[in-house]
Design an enzyme around this catalytic site. Sequence first.
Site, PDB file in Angstrom:
ATOM      1  N   HIS B  29       0.822  -1.218   0.000  1.00  0.00           N
ATOM      2  CA  HIS B  29       0.000   0.000   0.000  1.00  0.00           C
ATOM      3  C   HIS B  29       0.854   1.265   0.000  1.00  0.00           C
ATOM      4  O   HIS B  29       0.874   2.002   1.003  1.00  0.00           O
ATOM      5  CB  HIS B  29      -0.923  -0.014   1.215  1.00  0.00           C
ATOM      6  CG  HIS B  29      -1.902  -1.149   1.215  1.00  0.00           C
ATOM      7  ND1 HIS B  29      -1.547  -2.432   1.532  1.00  0.00           N
ATOM      8  CD2 HIS B  29      -3.230  -1.195   0.910  1.00  0.00           C
ATOM      9  CE1 HIS B  29      -2.618  -3.234   1.436  1.00  0.00           C
ATOM     10  NE2 HIS B  29      -3.641  -2.509   1.056  1.00  0.00           N
ATOM     11  N   ASN B 177      -7.311  11.180   3.615  1.00  0.00           N
ATOM     12  CA  ASN B 177      -6.822  11.223   2.226  1.00  0.00           C
ATOM     13  C   ASN B 177      -7.962  11.014   1.219  1.00  0.00           C
ATOM     14  O   ASN B 177      -7.709  10.877   0.035  1.00  0.00           O
ATOM     15  CB  ASN B 177      -5.660  10.250   2.019  1.00  0.00           C
ATOM     16  CG  ASN B 177      -6.066   8.794   2.160  1.00  0.00           C
ATOM     17  OD1 ASN B 177      -7.243   8.443   2.011  1.00  0.00           O
ATOM     18  ND2 ASN B 177      -5.109   7.930   2.439  1.00  0.00           N
ATOM     19  N   LEU B 179      -9.788   8.936  -0.107  1.00  0.00           N
ATOM     20  CA  LEU B 179     -10.075   7.773  -0.944  1.00  0.00           C
ATOM     21  C   LEU B 179      -9.964   6.482  -0.144  1.00  0.00           C
ATOM     22  O   LEU B 179      -8.958   6.233   0.512  1.00  0.00           O
ATOM     23  CB  LEU B 179      -9.104   7.716  -2.124  1.00  0.00           C
ATOM     24  CG  LEU B 179      -9.291   8.814  -3.176  1.00  0.00           C
ATOM     25  CD1 LEU B 179      -8.136   8.798  -4.173  1.00  0.00           C
ATOM     26  CD2 LEU B 179     -10.628   8.630  -3.902  1.00  0.00           C
ATOM     27  N   GLU B 357     -18.451  -4.063  23.713  1.00  0.00           N
ATOM     28  CA  GLU B 357     -17.606  -5.234  23.887  1.00  0.00           C
ATOM     29  C   GLU B 357     -16.339  -5.154  23.043  1.00  0.00           C
ATOM     30  O   GLU B 357     -15.293  -5.680  23.423  1.00  0.00           O
ATOM     31  CB  GLU B 357     -18.384  -6.506  23.545  1.00  0.00           C
ATOM     32  CG  GLU B 357     -19.577  -6.783  24.466  1.00  0.00           C
ATOM     33  CD  GLU B 357     -20.820  -5.968  24.132  1.00  0.00           C
ATOM     34  OE1 GLU B 357     -20.839  -5.279  23.096  1.00  0.00           O
ATOM     35  OE2 GLU B 357     -21.781  -6.014  24.937  1.00  0.00           O
TER      36      GLU B 357
END
Lengths: 619, 619
Positions: B29, B177, B179, B357
């Site tokens: 990424h 960002n 997107l 939880e």
Amino acid sequence: MSQIEQWRELAAQLRVDSIRATTQAGSGHPTSSLSAADLMAVLLAGHLRYDFQNPTHPNNDHLVFSKGHASPLLYAMFKAAGAVSDEELLKLRTLGSPLEGHPAPVLPWVEVATGSLGQGLAIGLGMALAGKYLDKLPYRVWVLSGDSETAEGSVWEAVEHAAFYKLGNLTCILDVNRLGQRGPTMLQWDTAAYAARARSFGWDTIEIDGHDVDAIHQAYRRAEAATEVPTMIIARTRKGKGAAVVENKDDWHGKALPKDDAAKAVADLGGVRHVTVAVGKPDDRRPSPVPVGNLSLPSYKMGEGVATRRAYGDALKALGAARPDVVALDGEVNNSTYAEDFAKAYPQRYFEMYIAEQQMVAAAVGLQARGYVPFASTFAAFLTRAYDFIRMAAVSRANLRLCGSHAGVSIGQDGPSQMGLEDLAMMRAVAGSTVLYPCDANQTAQLVAAMADREGIVYLRTTREKTPVIYPSEQRFAIGSSAVVRASDRDQATIVAAGITVHEAINAQQVLAGEGIAVRVVDAYSVKPVDHRTLRQAASETGALVVVEDHWAEGGLGEAVLAALAGSDPFPRFIHLAVRTMPGSGTPRELLDAAGVGARAIADAVRTLIAQHSADHVR
Amino acid sequence: MSQIEQWRELAAQLRVDSIRATTQAGSGHPTSSLSAADLMAVLLAGHLRYDFQNPTHPNNDHLVFSKGHASPLLYAMFKAAGAVSDEELLKLRTLGSPLEGHPAPVLPWVEVATGSLGQGLAIGLGMALAGKYLDKLPYRVWVLSGDSETAEGSVWEAVEHAAFYKLGNLTCILDVNRLGQRGPTMLQWDTAAYAARARSFGWDTIEIDGHDVDAIHQAYRRAEAATEVPTMIIARTRKGKGAAVVENKDDWHGKALPKDDAAKAVADLGGVRHVTVAVGKPDDRRPSPVPVGNLSLPSYKMGEGVATRRAYGDALKALGAARPDVVALDGEVNNSTYAEDFAKAYPQRYFEMYIAEQQMVAAAVGLQARGYVPFASTFAAFLTRAYDFIRMAAVSRANLRLCGSHAGVSIGQDGPSQMGLEDLAMMRAVAGSTVLYPCDANQTAQLVAAMADREGIVYLRTTREKTPVIYPSEQRFAIGSSAVVRASDRDQATIVAAGITVHEAINAQQVLAGEGIAVRVVDAYSVKPVDHRTLRQAASETGALVVVEDHWAEGGLGEAVLAALAGSDPFPRFIHLAVRTMPGSGTPRELLDAAGVGARAIADAVRTLIAQHSADHVR
């Protein structure tokens, strides 16, 4: 009697009946019912449009009791509407009574189960999506929520999505009674804080005294006028209101009043009565009929490399063409699950749920309550986020189709956070569920089509990597069956696999064939129900089974096969190959081998079982 | 070089390295890393106080990459800090490299795994609780979050709890960002909307240009000055910033740049460099030493009726007295789970997580990262809400103790929404987990004590109803073992039970004894690891097994026993009694019987197996 007096009288009856039913049962939540009695009296008598004779009427409003523990109040409303008798009401919480401790669709006027807090608004959102975008009918969705449950993030997922989808037909009635189970809530009676939060997400908010029936009425009128903005009515109330012995007192959550206290409270409230309310009838508009086409499933050439997730997308789009009741949802990964093909083809039937898997499943539950056939997809790993919603969907007797992509270590480089390795266990342990795990594209297409007509929670597991097409497109795959990929009458062992490991099993079988070892390969694509007959036959004929799965060792295919074989006599020699240590990153090939679920490990396991057999014979 | 120029230079290096590592890996990424590079450069060089030589230093700041897919940026920071070599960086995502696709504590500077979005802030909150209330040290917790992940409700659970607990030491850096994976987020660049939401929950908010290093610096200074209010820095950024070919463009999520594009981008960014940053050192204050006492577990008289949940509360309080590192959390049901005893005795070590939880489990993960021993409890059914967090806690190599109360149909009137019926399956399918299910109070106390020292995710299932004490308080119960309640050398069958069904099994055994049928009873309180030796011995000696559990048929005790027996030769005759249809309300007795897991059904199953045996002999 003035309208206001009528509402007050009805509220008193709802309180009396909530107390009577719980005291009779010896358990339940009277105080949580009492706080919302005025809110529900005005709704039932003045605003709800619902035909109790025809609970599936398409124009009915929808009422979701998100604070499901206030079920005595709901059942008291059903009595006031003439739907439930006083005698039935007093069977609350007894064996066989549909008046369960928390509402469930064992009653015709309850559409979805509640009782796990924080779910009702998210489910109501699904109904509101149906009303606004699919049915295009003017019904409204009313959700009664508790203040305690706003601590659940799922409530804020719903708040955000409702504003994003401009659901003016959705109203949340927030019963701010200040007290949770064990003490005060974080915000207590700070209704302004609730309002600021809801407004910051784009809602209209109205703060009222929740015991002022006229204020309640005015708030509902404002909500009914909304078209593009959802409304949150933030009602300051007193828990136990109307029963002095418990009103606004600690330590009275989930406790029935003792008989004497109950009798006193009932008397204070004016005694038992049996008023019946004429509930407003819905319009009689119908959804436009939509043409149904023929299903033309995609087909793939033998030997072609196609990811099963790709076939899911293709088949879902084909279903969409044939069936206007099919809708799709995804959690911001539709270009990975390939739900995007449906989204592009049928944008009006696709709902992007962004990264909010709880909301995605909840919306699907709401949509199916209106008769739609929802398919919801994300990575298999991230369906764990929605497990409570899936569990509750089963209590709702919902028909849901879930698809989890990127299953197993075979996803490769992204690492364990993205690998679905517990999804088979999780989905098998859902009441009445179906769990499918196809290995090739043609099989996937067939199973996607079968999902549409299957009742209950149906789960399909897909694979990230491309795998070769091994079945002709004409072959049929029934739920509950399996496919014998290769068999002979001299097989010395059986490999049971599903999904990605079918291809590893075939490779192992070929290697072993080269060594003169004949091996059967069973593709157990229907993990639940699993194909008992074929498995038992293979066990009996070959005497040795290797089960191999790209999943943790617990609760998946291996244990499903063991459960199918339990009681077999003789029991086959048995090896279970599964993922047993935390994987890291690597190529799919490397990770399958590192986990010991690749072809090499399978071939070794078969050799081990055959050697055991020889040793037994020598012994 | 000015400070600002140094930060820009460092940001450029972080970008270059994020691009190089992902292009070398062929996946990952880069664009999600590039958007946050300026934010992280200023943090690393100007604000973080962290001793990379001593990652367990108690005064270190904590940095949680909630947007775990930006791991290339994190690893580039480690390189810039001199902790990772350039060569290691370029092994990103390869087999055996600790630089996995998403961060995991296989690296010494990563405390918790991320990669399932929406978890980092909630985990960071646990670390901040430790800093403010337990360690009382001035370290700060910095969480880098993505904008997409704010769709997860768990983010808003954390936002609410952080304000409630006045965690001025917690800063969320929100990388807006615009997107997501498949397109724009719901709010795109509407930073004002994010700010309004966070403020409505009580946070201080700062909106900045996330590429303006001076603005970033000023924002961090303001966050560092906070004492009672958490700070959210809402940074408008551009995804892929600095690499023109991908900057602010669709369809570049999770894709490495092709080699040519990467080379061009690296050149545009000034080429490869190897700047090393002197990261600020932490203070050298130490947490005050705390006295350790002797553990004095509660004990119960044989025959007394005590719910195992009651014993959990007693034992947890006893542990708290002996061990100052033990902390407790609960989800607004501590008067049901009996965590309230600990809460009352040690309020400074108890954290009420309200009905959230996910936040409860996440806070426990954060607390254990600081060396505490958290016990977190709620109804077993509601732990399903946190399954993704539990799954990820295993990837975090966290040591967690979870207690789920109100297991099974035996809770009675409240109905199926409150019944934990999938918890054993869910918890068994967690990597390296331990699953315990005691049947009496003395056993529970022993197991609670054992949990404190057990590594990994340890789950204890408790029962709502009172059950008789059947073991003397001196008896010891090791994890991985079982207790043979009754055995003789003429047993004709074995009943394997756990928890509530042990008592049903004993009743069945007594009825059968009256008929002259000798039956062994095995209490398999350690469901994972299960006691292979005892089970195989019982199978071999008695030839017939009935497994009975108050749980769905899938993934629980029955399948655990089958997995233990797989490969036994001969395999015993076998019947598995479990819950197979949706229960309703009723008394515990009625519901156990209706589900077919009560004493009567067990006795019938034993008789069936014995009849089978006789038939086999006749045959």
